[in-house]
Write a protein that holds these residues in place. Structure first.
Motif, PDB file in Angstrom:
ATOM      1  N   TYR A 161      -2.180 -10.851  -6.009  1.00 49.10           N
ATOM      2  CA  TYR A 161      -1.453 -11.917  -6.677  1.00 49.10           C
ATOM      3  C   TYR A 161      -2.242 -12.292  -7.925  1.00 49.10           C
ATOM      4  CZ  TYR A 161       1.975 -12.814  -2.996  1.00 49.10           C
ATOM      5  OH  TYR A 161       3.007 -12.704  -2.114  1.00 49.10           O
ATOM      6  N   VAL A 163      -2.749 -14.679 -11.105  1.00 52.39           N
ATOM      7  CA  VAL A 163      -2.427 -16.073 -11.394  1.00 52.39           C
ATOM      8  C   VAL A 163      -2.872 -16.417 -12.809  1.00 52.39           C
ATOM      9  CG1 VAL A 163      -2.741 -18.475 -10.695  1.00 52.39           C
ATOM     10  CG2 VAL A 163      -2.753 -16.659  -8.968  1.00 52.39           C
ATOM     11  N   GLY A 168      -0.364 -21.676 -14.051  1.00 52.56           N
ATOM     12  CA  GLY A 168      -0.139 -21.586 -12.617  1.00 52.56           C
ATOM     13  C   GLY A 168       0.849 -20.509 -12.206  1.00 52.56           C
ATOM     14  N   ARG A 169       1.404 -19.783 -13.145  1.00 55.24           N
ATOM     15  CA  ARG A 169       2.376 -18.739 -12.826  1.00 55.24           C
ATOM     16  C   ARG A 169       1.719 -17.618 -12.031  1.00 55.24           C
ATOM     17  NH1 ARG A 169       5.237 -14.556 -17.066  1.00 55.24           N
ATOM     18  NH2 ARG A 169       6.584 -13.505 -15.547  1.00 55.24           N
ATOM     19  N   GLN A 170       2.407 -17.143 -10.982  1.00 55.61           N
ATOM     20  CA  GLN A 170       1.886 -16.081 -10.135  1.00 55.61           C
ATOM     21  C   GLN A 170       2.760 -14.831 -10.228  1.00 55.61           C
ATOM     22  OE1 GLN A 170       1.112 -17.235  -6.100  1.00 55.61           O
ATOM     23  NE2 GLN A 170       0.120 -19.146  -6.665  1.00 55.61           N
TER      24      GLN A 170
END
Length: 228
Positions: A161, A163, A168-170
């Motif tokens: 993942y 980030v 804060g976008r994943q």
């Protein structure tokens, strides 16, 4: 009929400004240190040089919830002000970093011709071209870009993942895909080349420091070869 204030300064006095990125993306590091460690080290090294022989140093920070601006001070006082700004606890940022706003703020504060050194990873909105052009029209400007090797290529470690620390976008990615890794490396290289080209088009002297290897020697060689 118009009042003026005349300020006497010795001709040998040099005023320098450090524009320091303290955004969340600077806390990233996968090599020997974080990007913020390299940025702070470079700022302190330049601070030692900039405060010798009565020269004055000012500092502008940006990227966190509490951006700071320290007016130019002579000698050890200026360097202590820099150290205080660097070691003050940094809060989380709200939204993407605005380098353009920090450059505009620096231009408003730097009223006499000065040396301006921008220390940043140059990631985030490209809102800095016009204010940087304006700043370079009045001052000598250097750009020190901080990079981490992992920002340029992905390792083959399975699913990850990713980030964005500032928004804060994943994004979920499978790094086992060779095609994905190659596309990532190509896009990362092109994006950094674009930053370098834009700085060059503005006449800004640009140098890259990384979180791996001897960044201090690299900085010294750059300054000796004409970055000063």
């Amino acid at each position: 009929g118009e009042p003026h204030v005349r300020v006497h300064l010795a001709e040998r006095v040099l005023v320098s400004w450090l524009v320091l990125d303290t955004s969340p993306s600077m806390r990233f590091g996968t090599a020997e240190r974080r990007k913020s460690d390299v940025a702070e080290g470079a700022a302190i090294a330049l601070g030692h040089v900039a405060t010798r022989r009565g020269n004055r140093l000012g500092v502008v920070t940006f990227g966190d919830d509490e951006p700071r601006a320290l007016p130019p001070r002579q000698g050890r006082v200026g360097l202590l002000g820099l150290l205080g700004a660097l070691h003050r606890e940094q809060r989380s940022a709200k939204g993407a970093t605005s380098l353009g706003e920090a450059l505009s703020r620096t231009g408003a504060l730097a009223r006499q011709r000065a040396l301006v050194v921008v220390i940043s990873d140059f990631r985030g909105p490209r809102d800095w071209r016009r204010p940087l052009l304006t700043l370079a029209g009045r001052h000598d400007v250097l750009a020190l870009e901080i990079r981490d090797p992992r920002e340029q290529e992905l390792p083959n470690v399975g699913e990850l993942y990713l980030v964005d620390p500032e928004t804060g976008r994943q994004l979920r990615v499978d790094t086992r895909s060779r095609r994905l890794r190659e596309r990532f490396a190509a896009a990362a290289s092109a994006e950094r080349d674009d930053v370098a080209s834009e700085l060059a088009s503005l006449g800004i002297r640009h140098h890259v420091l990384t979180t791996s290897g001897d960044w201090l020697r690299s900085l010294a060689v750059f300054l000796k070869r004409g970055g000063r």
